[in-house]
Design a protein around this motif. Structure first.
Motif, PDB file in Angstrom:
ATOM      1  N   THR A   6       0.809  -1.215   0.000  1.00 28.97           N
ATOM      2  CA  THR A   6       0.000   0.000   0.000  1.00 28.97           C
ATOM      3  C   THR A   6       0.845   1.268   0.000  1.00 28.97           C
ATOM      4  O   THR A   6       0.338   2.354  -0.256  1.00 28.97           O
ATOM      5  CB  THR A   6      -0.930   0.040   1.224  1.00 28.97           C
ATOM      6  OG1 THR A   6      -0.118  -0.099   2.397  1.00 28.97           O
ATOM      7  CG2 THR A   6      -1.944  -1.096   1.173  1.00 28.97           C
ATOM      8  N   THR A   7       2.165   1.126   0.307  1.00 29.85           N
ATOM      9  CA  THR A   7       3.051   2.279   0.244  1.00 29.85           C
ATOM     10  C   THR A   7       2.912   2.942  -1.128  1.00 29.85           C
ATOM     11  O   THR A   7       2.925   2.270  -2.143  1.00 29.85           O
ATOM     12  CB  THR A   7       4.521   1.820   0.432  1.00 29.85           C
ATOM     13  OG1 THR A   7       4.593   0.966   1.555  1.00 29.85           O
ATOM     14  CG2 THR A   7       5.446   3.004   0.603  1.00 29.85           C
ATOM     15  N   GLU A   8       2.802   4.244  -1.152  1.00 28.14           N
ATOM     16  CA  GLU A   8       2.650   4.936  -2.430  1.00 28.14           C
ATOM     17  C   GLU A   8       3.899   4.736  -3.284  1.00 28.14           C
ATOM     18  O   GLU A   8       5.020   4.833  -2.798  1.00 28.14           O
ATOM     19  CB  GLU A   8       2.420   6.432  -2.181  1.00 28.14           C
ATOM     20  CG  GLU A   8       1.875   7.141  -3.413  1.00 28.14           C
ATOM     21  CD  GLU A   8       1.944   8.657  -3.240  1.00 28.14           C
ATOM     22  OE1 GLU A   8       1.773   9.358  -4.254  1.00 28.14           O
ATOM     23  OE2 GLU A   8       2.176   9.135  -2.113  1.00 28.14           O
ATOM     24  N   LEU A   9       3.714   4.428  -4.559  1.00 20.88           N
ATOM     25  CA  LEU A   9       4.832   4.139  -5.451  1.00 20.88           C
ATOM     26  C   LEU A   9       5.547   5.441  -5.813  1.00 20.88           C
ATOM     27  O   LEU A   9       4.950   6.351  -6.390  1.00 20.88           O
ATOM     28  CB  LEU A   9       4.289   3.451  -6.708  1.00 20.88           C
ATOM     29  CG  LEU A   9       5.286   2.664  -7.538  1.00 20.88           C
ATOM     30  CD1 LEU A   9       5.998   1.615  -6.703  1.00 20.88           C
ATOM     31  CD2 LEU A   9       4.557   2.003  -8.697  1.00 20.88           C
ATOM     32  N   HIS A  11       7.693   8.279  -7.678  1.00 19.39           N
ATOM     33  CA  HIS A  11       7.741   8.644  -9.089  1.00 19.39           C
ATOM     34  C   HIS A  11       8.841   9.693  -9.291  1.00 19.39           C
ATOM     35  O   HIS A  11       8.907  10.671  -8.562  1.00 19.39           O
ATOM     36  CB  HIS A  11       6.381   9.203  -9.523  1.00 19.39           C
ATOM     37  CG  HIS A  11       6.342   9.620 -10.964  1.00 19.39           C
ATOM     38  ND1 HIS A  11       6.453   8.721 -11.996  1.00 19.39           N
ATOM     39  CD2 HIS A  11       6.204  10.843 -11.536  1.00 19.39           C
ATOM     40  CE1 HIS A  11       6.374   9.375 -13.157  1.00 19.39           C
ATOM     41  NE2 HIS A  11       6.225  10.659 -12.904  1.00 19.39           N
ATOM     42  N   CYS A 160      12.637   3.695  -0.251  1.00 15.71           N
ATOM     43  CA  CYS A 160      11.811   4.540  -1.122  1.00 15.71           C
ATOM     44  C   CYS A 160      12.664   5.270  -2.160  1.00 15.71           C
ATOM     45  O   CYS A 160      12.250   5.454  -3.311  1.00 15.71           O
ATOM     46  CB  CYS A 160      11.027   5.561  -0.298  1.00 15.71           C
ATOM     47  SG  CYS A 160       9.626   4.804   0.507  1.00 15.71           S
ATOM     48  N   THR A 164      12.530   5.122  -6.215  1.00 16.00           N
ATOM     49  CA  THR A 164      12.487   6.324  -7.047  1.00 16.00           C
ATOM     50  C   THR A 164      13.478   6.213  -8.210  1.00 16.00           C
ATOM     51  O   THR A 164      13.152   6.517  -9.366  1.00 16.00           O
ATOM     52  CB  THR A 164      12.820   7.577  -6.199  1.00 16.00           C
ATOM     53  OG1 THR A 164      11.985   7.584  -5.038  1.00 16.00           O
ATOM     54  CG2 THR A 164      12.605   8.854  -6.991  1.00 16.00           C
ATOM     55  N   SER A 336       4.570  -2.629  -7.804  1.00 13.39           N
ATOM     56  CA  SER A 336       4.153  -1.949  -6.576  1.00 13.39           C
ATOM     57  C   SER A 336       5.417  -1.778  -5.750  1.00 13.39           C
ATOM     58  O   SER A 336       6.494  -2.171  -6.194  1.00 13.39           O
ATOM     59  CB  SER A 336       3.128  -2.791  -5.816  1.00 13.39           C
ATOM     60  OG  SER A 336       3.785  -3.824  -5.092  1.00 13.39           O
ATOM     61  N   SER A 337       5.291  -1.226  -4.571  1.00  8.84           N
ATOM     62  CA  SER A 337       6.501  -0.986  -3.783  1.00  8.84           C
ATOM     63  C   SER A 337       7.163  -2.284  -3.335  1.00  8.84           C
ATOM     64  O   SER A 337       8.308  -2.269  -2.893  1.00  8.84           O
ATOM     65  CB  SER A 337       6.180  -0.115  -2.573  1.00  8.84           C
ATOM     66  OG  SER A 337       5.257  -0.783  -1.743  1.00  8.84           O
TER      67      SER A 337
END
Lengths: 349, 349
Positions: A6-9, A11, A160, A164, A336-337
């Motif tokens: 659910t961690t935001e991917l 960008h 993260c 990126t 996904s993450s």
């Protein structure tokens, strides 16, 4: 760290490039073409007119690059300029910007990034792209066609930020990624590039050392040409590359020396005494790389298709991504993450 | 022997070729095209129809080749078939026929020729021609375009027979010649071909020996591809070639091992202790092959012209022709029995 899908991917929408040479210029043009916003700086502004025509925003100082608060700032400057550029960036880089680079030896860059106090925001990177030319005028977005990047971490690397950089490479550039620690990268690079450069140079030196060198050169054909080609490139650049990875190279040179000495002794034992064990050892020596021959024969087939398969991180992203690379898997998409699409591209056995 | 220019210049008008593979077939076609009469034999007759269409006379046995009393009989059979073919030729070969071959290791062929009692009529030869294919169907007269042949002698070699072979090569094929003793040839071939094949194989073996081989292969680029290309060729053929020249190869492998060990120690001394002597030794290592780099850069120029100059034999043709080869001169025409036109083609320093 607990990982959930659910961690935001992350960008990499805005990417800053420091250094518009062959590698940096090609990268800037490739990312721009594929819809990413690119800001660039070069130590001299002669490529700016062409770069602006390609849709790249050019700025006058490296500090301005950082002040634009890009998602990723890619150092494409020469290794020797790295400490000076890092010192300029350190006071002004935004906390949300991820720093990366394109250097071919990762341990040394890591040390310099640490010395500048920037390791927390850094992820190492090394694209397998390049040719014998240099400068923005030689840049070409197709330099990155179907290329592989090594992305490297240490124990301080933020996951993260790694994602990126992977977004920039897989989705921004359209390339493949393997993730590994700096040391594994530098050992592998020593094996397939830095050490062989020394071997090629030693072959050329052996030629120069024989009084019959003009005769030997007269008899030289394709095998000699190919094995000494890299000895023809700028010896100062080769020396710098070897010295940056000195201890990995020296360890491998000792191993090569041992292989060659063993073979020399076996040839003597076989030729002079008909020694059966030596003859078997010689057979084994020539048989050993058979999986490599088979891999290369398969790779030469033009119609080879690499099916995508899934890879999910369960607990420890460092060891799990490293093991994936060891299995010969290359990441082609960040799904996904914690999940990726991979292709088995380099599996020797 | 006293040499005078009045000696009649030998002519290889009728040439017999034993073995119509890639090398023999291309040679037969080239000589026929250029006006020499060629008789050929092959251990199987499948290329005969095509060969006859090319103007080559084909015979059913190797004995018939000899019985045709050619000026030169060229053995283009595989090295392993040599003893059997020589045994068949020995009882029937005409005293005026000169025997030669195209083998890549001259010492071993000489021993086999001697064992067959044919050394008095033999001159060694080794054309620098070939590609990755084999068989008459792959043959091509242009394989010999601007090629160099090594022609070898021992103390028993007859000078008129040497001139006959040189006439075949320079005027019949249109190629260049260097003249040297078997040992000098085999040492030079070990340096620029046989030993580097072992080095390429050792590199591939080093890759196979690392647990991280799939990662290393992923990072591999042009330098690795070029340096291991010859390790991909048939390892049995490479092994046979290396074993035929075993003691020259083993001597060179020891020298290479020493060069690599020295460099490994210098890199350690420099990286760990900043040792100034080691740093100078590293600089020297990378500088040593500069004349080779300059030679190759000059060779790559397409418009390079090699002017002809004269070479006359004064007293001792063996040492004088060997010294000419050592100066990088290639013989392009036989002018008289004691004078030649040469071009300086491979002068490294």
């Amino acid at each position: 760290m607990e990982l959930t899908a659910t961690t935001e991917l992350p960008h990499a929408g805005v990417i800053a490039i420091a250094g518009l040479g062959l590698i940096g210029g090609s990268l800037a043009r490739r990312l721009t073409m594929r819809g990413r916003k690119v800001i660039a700086w070069n130590h001299r502004d002669h490529p700016y007119q062409e770069a602006r025509q390609a849709g790249i925003t050019c700025v006058d100082t490296v500090e301005e690059l950082a002040q634009a608060k890009p998602d990723v700032l890619v150092l494409c400057t020469p290794l020797k300029a790295m400490p000076e550029v890092l010192a300029k960036l350190a006071p002004v880089i935004d906390g949300r910007t991820t720093l990366t680079d394109v250097g071919s030896v990762k341990g040394q860059v890591r040390d310099e990034v640490k010395a500048a106090g920037l390791n927390a925001c850094y992820v190492g990177a090394h694209p397998m792209a390049g040719n014998e030319f240099s400068g923005y005028s030689a840049s070409d977005p197709s330099l990155y066609d179907d290329a592989l990047w090594a992305v490297t971490y240490d124990q301080a690397t933020d996951y993260c930020r790694l994602l990126t950089v992977m977004d920039m490479i897989c989705e921004g550039v359209g390339d493949r990624v393997i993730v590994l620690d700096d040391q594994t990268h530098d050992r592998a690079a020593a094996l397939i590039s830095h050490m062989p450069h020394v071997v090629a140079t030693a072959l050329a030196n052996e030629l120069m050392d024989t009084p019959e060198r003009n005769i030997a050169q007269a008899l030289a054909a394709g095998s000699w040409r190919d094995m000494t080609r890299v000895a023809l490139t700028d010896p100062d650049r080769t020396r710098a590359m070897v010295e940056e990875d000195a201890l990995n190279v020296s360890r491998l040179l000792h191993r090569m020396a041992e292989r060659l000495t063993d073979m020399a002794e076996q040839l003597e034992q076989s030729a002079e005494h008909g020694d059966a064990q030596a003859q078997q050892d010689i057979l084994d020596f020539f048989a050993m790389a058979q999986p490599y021959r088979e891999f290369k024969a398969k790779q030469r087939q033009n119609d080879i298709v690499y099916p995508n398969r899934g890879l999910s991180i369960v607990a420890d992203w460092r060891s799990e991504l490293l093991e994936s690379a060891k299995r010969g898997e290359h990441i082609v998409h960040v799904v996904s993450s914690i999940s990726f699409e991979v292709q088995v591209r380099t599996k020797l056995s």
